[in-house]
Design a protein around this motif. Structure first.
Motif, PDB file in Angstrom:
ATOM      1  N   ALA A  93       0.822  -1.216   0.000  1.00  0.00           N
ATOM      2  CA  ALA A  93       0.000   0.000   0.000  1.00  0.00           C
ATOM      3  C   ALA A  93       0.852   1.261   0.000  1.00  0.00           C
ATOM      4  CB  ALA A  93      -0.926  -0.002   1.210  1.00  0.00           C
ATOM      5  N   LEU A  94       2.033   1.182   0.610  1.00  0.00           N
ATOM      6  CA  LEU A  94       2.888   2.361   0.740  1.00  0.00           C
ATOM      7  C   LEU A  94       4.053   2.348  -0.239  1.00  0.00           C
ATOM      8  CD1 LEU A  94       2.925   2.366   4.622  1.00  0.00           C
ATOM      9  CD2 LEU A  94       1.602   3.889   3.161  1.00  0.00           C
ATOM     10  N   SER A  95       4.125   1.301  -1.076  1.00  0.00           N
ATOM     11  CA  SER A  95       5.223   1.148  -2.050  1.00  0.00           C
ATOM     12  C   SER A  95       6.586   1.244  -1.359  1.00  0.00           C
ATOM     13  CB  SER A  95       5.107   2.220  -3.153  1.00  0.00           C
ATOM     14  OG  SER A  95       3.884   2.103  -3.843  1.00  0.00           O
ATOM     15  N   LEU A  96       6.720   0.502  -0.277  1.00  0.00           N
ATOM     16  CA  LEU A  96       7.938   0.533   0.515  1.00  0.00           C
ATOM     17  C   LEU A  96       8.819  -0.675   0.239  1.00  0.00           C
ATOM     18  CD1 LEU A  96       6.898   1.592   4.149  1.00  0.00           C
ATOM     19  CD2 LEU A  96       8.322   2.892   2.557  1.00  0.00           C
ATOM     20  N   ASP A  97      10.125  -0.464   0.229  1.00  0.00           N
ATOM     21  CA  ASP A  97      11.080  -1.561   0.225  1.00  0.00           C
ATOM     22  C   ASP A  97      11.056  -2.228   1.597  1.00  0.00           C
ATOM     23  OD1 ASP A  97      13.622  -2.814  -1.134  1.00  0.00           O
ATOM     24  OD2 ASP A  97      14.189  -2.328   0.927  1.00  0.00           O
ATOM     25  N   GLU A  98      11.285  -3.538   1.625  1.00  0.00           N
ATOM     26  CA  GLU A  98      11.187  -4.299   2.872  1.00  0.00           C
ATOM     27  C   GLU A  98      12.158  -3.816   3.940  1.00  0.00           C
ATOM     28  OE1 GLU A  98      10.737  -9.003   4.223  1.00  0.00           O
ATOM     29  OE2 GLU A  98      11.560  -8.479   2.250  1.00  0.00           O
ATOM     30  N   SER A  99      13.251  -3.220   3.527  1.00  0.00           N
ATOM     31  CA  SER A  99      14.246  -2.758   4.492  1.00  0.00           C
ATOM     32  C   SER A  99      13.799  -1.512   5.245  1.00  0.00           C
ATOM     33  CB  SER A  99      15.572  -2.468   3.792  1.00  0.00           C
ATOM     34  OG  SER A  99      15.436  -1.360   2.907  1.00  0.00           O
ATOM     35  N   ARG A 100      12.736  -0.857   4.778  1.00  0.00           N
ATOM     36  CA  ARG A 100      12.390   0.468   5.284  1.00  0.00           C
ATOM     37  C   ARG A 100      11.182   0.481   6.219  1.00  0.00           C
ATOM     38  NH1 ARG A 100      15.665   3.664   2.131  1.00  0.00           N
ATOM     39  NH2 ARG A 100      14.716   5.613   2.815  1.00  0.00           N
ATOM     40  N   LEU A 101      10.721  -0.690   6.637  1.00  0.00           N
ATOM     41  CA  LEU A 101       9.600  -0.778   7.578  1.00  0.00           C
ATOM     42  C   LEU A 101       9.988  -1.643   8.771  1.00  0.00           C
ATOM     43  CD1 LEU A 101       6.587  -0.439   8.429  1.00  0.00           C
ATOM     44  CD2 LEU A 101       6.106  -2.486   7.057  1.00  0.00           C
ATOM     45  N   LEU A 102       9.832  -1.102   9.970  1.00  0.00           N
ATOM     46  CA  LEU A 102      10.005  -1.869  11.207  1.00  0.00           C
ATOM     47  C   LEU A 102       8.674  -1.857  11.954  1.00  0.00           C
ATOM     48  CD1 LEU A 102      13.493  -0.583  12.503  1.00  0.00           C
ATOM     49  CD2 LEU A 102      13.002  -2.556  11.027  1.00  0.00           C
ATOM     50  N   ILE A 139      -1.694   1.468   7.927  1.00  0.00           N
ATOM     51  CA  ILE A 139      -1.586   2.254   6.691  1.00  0.00           C
ATOM     52  C   ILE A 139      -2.051   3.686   6.930  1.00  0.00           C
ATOM     53  CG2 ILE A 139      -2.454   2.480   4.333  1.00  0.00           C
ATOM     54  CD1 ILE A 139      -2.620  -0.640   4.317  1.00  0.00           C
ATOM     55  N   GLN A 140      -3.143   3.832   7.683  1.00  0.00           N
ATOM     56  CA  GLN A 140      -3.655   5.169   7.993  1.00  0.00           C
ATOM     57  C   GLN A 140      -2.650   5.966   8.803  1.00  0.00           C
ATOM     58  OE1 GLN A 140      -6.617   6.800   7.019  1.00  0.00           O
ATOM     59  NE2 GLN A 140      -5.445   8.495   7.881  1.00  0.00           N
ATOM     60  N   ALA A 141      -2.017   5.334   9.777  1.00  0.00           N
ATOM     61  CA  ALA A 141      -1.039   6.035  10.614  1.00  0.00           C
ATOM     62  C   ALA A 141       0.148   6.509   9.785  1.00  0.00           C
ATOM     63  CB  ALA A 141      -0.573   5.127  11.743  1.00  0.00           C
ATOM     64  N   VAL A 142       0.638   5.650   8.899  1.00  0.00           N
ATOM     65  CA  VAL A 142       1.786   6.033   8.069  1.00  0.00           C
ATOM     66  C   VAL A 142       1.405   7.181   7.142  1.00  0.00           C
ATOM     67  CG1 VAL A 142       3.473   5.260   6.373  1.00  0.00           C
ATOM     68  CG2 VAL A 142       2.746   3.704   8.194  1.00  0.00           C
ATOM     69  N   GLN A 143       0.251   7.097   6.522  1.00  0.00           N
ATOM     70  CA  GLN A 143      -0.180   8.157   5.615  1.00  0.00           C
ATOM     71  C   GLN A 143      -0.358   9.479   6.361  1.00  0.00           C
ATOM     72  OE1 GLN A 143      -3.679   6.237   3.992  1.00  0.00           O
ATOM     73  NE2 GLN A 143      -2.572   5.453   2.208  1.00  0.00           N
ATOM     74  N   THR A 144      -0.894   9.424   7.571  1.00  0.00           N
ATOM     75  CA  THR A 144      -1.068  10.635   8.372  1.00  0.00           C
ATOM     76  C   THR A 144       0.283  11.226   8.754  1.00  0.00           C
ATOM     77  OG1 THR A 144      -3.158   9.804   9.272  1.00  0.00           O
ATOM     78  CG2 THR A 144      -2.066  11.560  10.497  1.00  0.00           C
ATOM     79  N   ALA A 145       1.220  10.361   9.154  1.00  0.00           N
ATOM     80  CA  ALA A 145       2.550  10.833   9.535  1.00  0.00           C
ATOM     81  C   ALA A 145       3.250  11.495   8.350  1.00  0.00           C
ATOM     82  CB  ALA A 145       3.381   9.681  10.075  1.00  0.00           C
ATOM     83  N   LEU A 146       3.173  10.869   7.183  1.00  0.00           N
ATOM     84  CA  LEU A 146       3.834  11.425   6.001  1.00  0.00           C
ATOM     85  C   LEU A 146       3.189  12.747   5.576  1.00  0.00           C
ATOM     86  CD1 LEU A 146       4.386   8.183   3.883  1.00  0.00           C
ATOM     87  CD2 LEU A 146       6.145   9.568   5.014  1.00  0.00           C
ATOM     88  N   ALA A 147       1.867  12.817   5.684  1.00  0.00           N
ATOM     89  CA  ALA A 147       1.175  14.045   5.297  1.00  0.00           C
ATOM     90  C   ALA A 147       1.544  15.204   6.218  1.00  0.00           C
ATOM     91  CB  ALA A 147      -0.338  13.826   5.311  1.00  0.00           C
ATOM     92  N   GLY A 148       1.833  14.891   7.467  1.00  0.00           N
ATOM     93  CA  GLY A 148       2.169  15.942   8.426  1.00  0.00           C
ATOM     94  C   GLY A 148       3.654  16.091   8.686  1.00  0.00           C
ATOM     95  N   ALA A 149       4.483  15.416   7.909  1.00  0.00           N
ATOM     96  CA  ALA A 149       5.932  15.475   8.128  1.00  0.00           C
ATOM     97  C   ALA A 149       6.435  16.912   7.994  1.00  0.00           C
ATOM     98  CB  ALA A 149       6.645  14.561   7.147  1.00  0.00           C
ATOM     99  N   GLN A 150       7.369  17.283   8.832  1.00  0.00           N
ATOM    100  CA  GLN A 150       7.910  18.634   8.836  1.00  0.00           C
ATOM    101  C   GLN A 150       9.371  18.609   9.250  1.00  0.00           C
ATOM    102  OE1 GLN A 150       6.606  21.070  12.377  1.00  0.00           O
ATOM    103  NE2 GLN A 150       5.125  19.381  12.588  1.00  0.00           N
ATOM    104  N   PRO A 151      10.128  19.669   8.990  1.00  0.00           N
ATOM    105  CA  PRO A 151      11.516  19.713   9.447  1.00  0.00           C
ATOM    106  C   PRO A 151      11.575  19.565  10.965  1.00  0.00           C
ATOM    107  CG  PRO A 151      11.101  21.461   7.860  1.00  0.00           C
ATOM    108  CD  PRO A 151       9.767  20.867   8.195  1.00  0.00           C
ATOM    109  N   ALA A 152      12.339  18.606  11.413  1.00  0.00           N
ATOM    110  CA  ALA A 152      12.396  18.310  12.840  1.00  0.00           C
ATOM    111  C   ALA A 152      13.719  17.625  13.167  1.00  0.00           C
ATOM    112  CB  ALA A 152      11.214  17.427  13.257  1.00  0.00           C
TER     113      ALA A 152
END
Length: 466
Positions: A93-102, A139-152
């Motif tokens: 759903a997120l088009s992620l490589d297996e190495s990039r999800l924990l 999936i919802q949590a990841v999408q919400t996090a990415l949508a709200g990502a900011q310099p931090a």
């Protein structure tokens, strides 16, 4: 002669785009939730505290594929098929490589079943829909996090907490070890806390990495509960006004002092103990993008070294690697033999052990060796090391000693769960983690050696040999 050359003190940090989100994953009352062989009930009769799923995403640019860190208040996977059902759907759903999800489990022992094989049991019909719910909320949590990502900036600090004790207790009368507090042994009490702050130094979230089995609540408890993690999260979130993500450390031999109870107040007490330790550690974190710099000496009754805060640019390094480590297996009965023995067994305790052994055999296969995944993330000046088994604390102790002063977060029960990884010197004893594990003597040491090699190569930006 003055030998100082403008020394500085920096805490391990990463600067980039960071997103934080959280979802409720509390299961329905009545779901199959028999986690203990000594239990006399099969379904959950209520909710002590909600189960939560927390997510943090890391990117260098808005278009870069993220690293996705998930912490979920869940127990363990009894079958790799169920774990794959969840993780494969999230990756797709997120088009992620297996190495990039924990996907990290807290390892609560008061959670619901996540095994579709339990469908014929009381409340088992709710398991598969619940897995689908976790999938959707992830999936919802990841999408919400990415949508709200900011310099931090994520800044790490080490602390301590005396919650965890050694739980390998010698039983001299029967020449064996039992699972319970051993006051004669020391325990790794290391606490690692990450503080995520925006450009105005407002806290966006926290990450807590601590090693201690959530086995406070046991067979007398009939409520769904995150165990001590729930009250810990409440303490931290009330103080920071931001989500808190928990990562279970290398806790193979670590547990609370008083455990196996039905009293939820004890779990809450332990959670507050850890929560206050987290807040204490947060107080030691410097403001985002700040370090201490030696500025000179003031002569007083003693020559006084003066250190002052100054701005600096933390590392923006973001790398991920997944490798497979080949581990030898002990001689084990075949899957068919285990299933036949389970079908003939009439003892509830032994039947539960056989059911777990069945799940393990399905995961590792019928060969003499198996390949276990290992994830290493290089995140600024920190390292995250994750694997699916229940490694003893030597795993995290050796990695942290080897790669100091980098902050090193070490996690059990990530992207799967199979068996224990005790040190090789314990294999001569009658000890639950030894007879539970499918892995042969020396497997923990092989994992540690592989993790050190991969981490060394990744942090040096050298090509990997694995």
């Amino acid at each position: 002669m003055n030998t100082f050359h403008n020394p500085t003190f920096e805490q391990s940090a990463f600067a980039g785009l960071i997103g934080v989100a959280q979802e409720d994953i509390t299961p329905p009352i009545g779901i199959y939730a028999r986690n203990w062989g000594a239990a006399t009930h099969e379904v959950a009769e209520g909710i002590h505290r909600p189960l939560m799923l927390s997510c943090v995403t890391f990117q260098t640019t808005p278009d870069a594929q993220p690293l996705v860190l998930i912490g979920a208040d869940l127990g363990w996977w009894r079958s790799s098929d169920d774990e794959q059902l969840l993780r494969t759907a999230v990756l797709k759903a997120l088009s992620l490589d297996e190495s990039r999800l924990l996907f990290c489990l807290s390892h609560t022992h008061a959670g619901p079943s996540m095994s579709r094989d339990d469908a014929p049991k009381a409340g088992g019909h709710l398991v598969e829909p619940y897995l689908r719910l976790i999938q959707e909320r992830t999936i919802q949590a990841v999408q919400t996090a990415l949508a709200g990502a900011q310099p931090a900036t994520l800044t790490w600090a080490y602390g301590t907490c005396a919650l965890a004790v050694s739980r390998d207790l010698p039983d001299r009368e029967q020449d064996r070890y039992i699972c319970g507090m051993n006051p004669g042994e020391s325990a790794d009490n290391t606490l690692l806390v990450g503080r995520i702050a925006d450009q105005q130094d407002r806290i966006l979230g926290t990450i807590v990495n601590y090693a201690c089995h959530p086995t406070t609540l046991a067979w007398e408890n009939r409520l769904i509960s995150p165990d001590y993690i729930g009250a810990m999260r409440e303490v931290v979130e009330q103080a920071t006004h931001a989500p808190c993500l928990f990562l279970q450390g290398a806790s193979g031999e670590l547990s609370p002092r008083e455990q196996y109870v039905g009293d939820t107040r004890i779990a809450d007490t332990y959670g507050r103990q850890l929560g206050y330790a987290v807040l204490s550690t947060l107080e030691a974190v410097l403001p985002a993008k700040t370090r201490l710099s030696f500025t000179g000496v003031v002569e007083s009754g003693a020559p006084l070294a003066i250190w002052k805060k100054e701005p600096y640019a933390p590392s923006t390094t973001l790398r991920a690697e997944r490798v497979e480590v080949e581990l030898p297996l002990k001689p084990l009965p075949s899957l068919a033999e285990i299933e036949n023995e389970w079908a003939a067994c009439q003892d509830n305790v032994l039947k539960e052990r056989l059911w777990r052994k069945r799940g393990i055999r399905k995961t590792v296969g019928d060969g003499e060796v198996t390949k276990m995944p290992l994830w290493v993330w290089h995140l600024g000046e920190s390292v995250l090391v994750a694997q699916p088994n229940e490694a003893y604390s030597a795993f995290q102790q050796q990695l942290r000693a080897r790669f100091a002063p980098k902050a090193v977060a070490v996690m059990n029960l990530v992207n799967g769960s199979t068996g224990y990884l005790p040190p090789e010197n314990l294999y001569d004893f009658d000890l639950y983690p030894v007879w539970q594990t499918p892995f042969a003597q020396g497997s923990l040491e092989l994992l540690i050696e592989s993790a050190i090699q991969i981490t060394r190569n990744l942090t040096r930006h050298e090509p990997l040999n694995a």
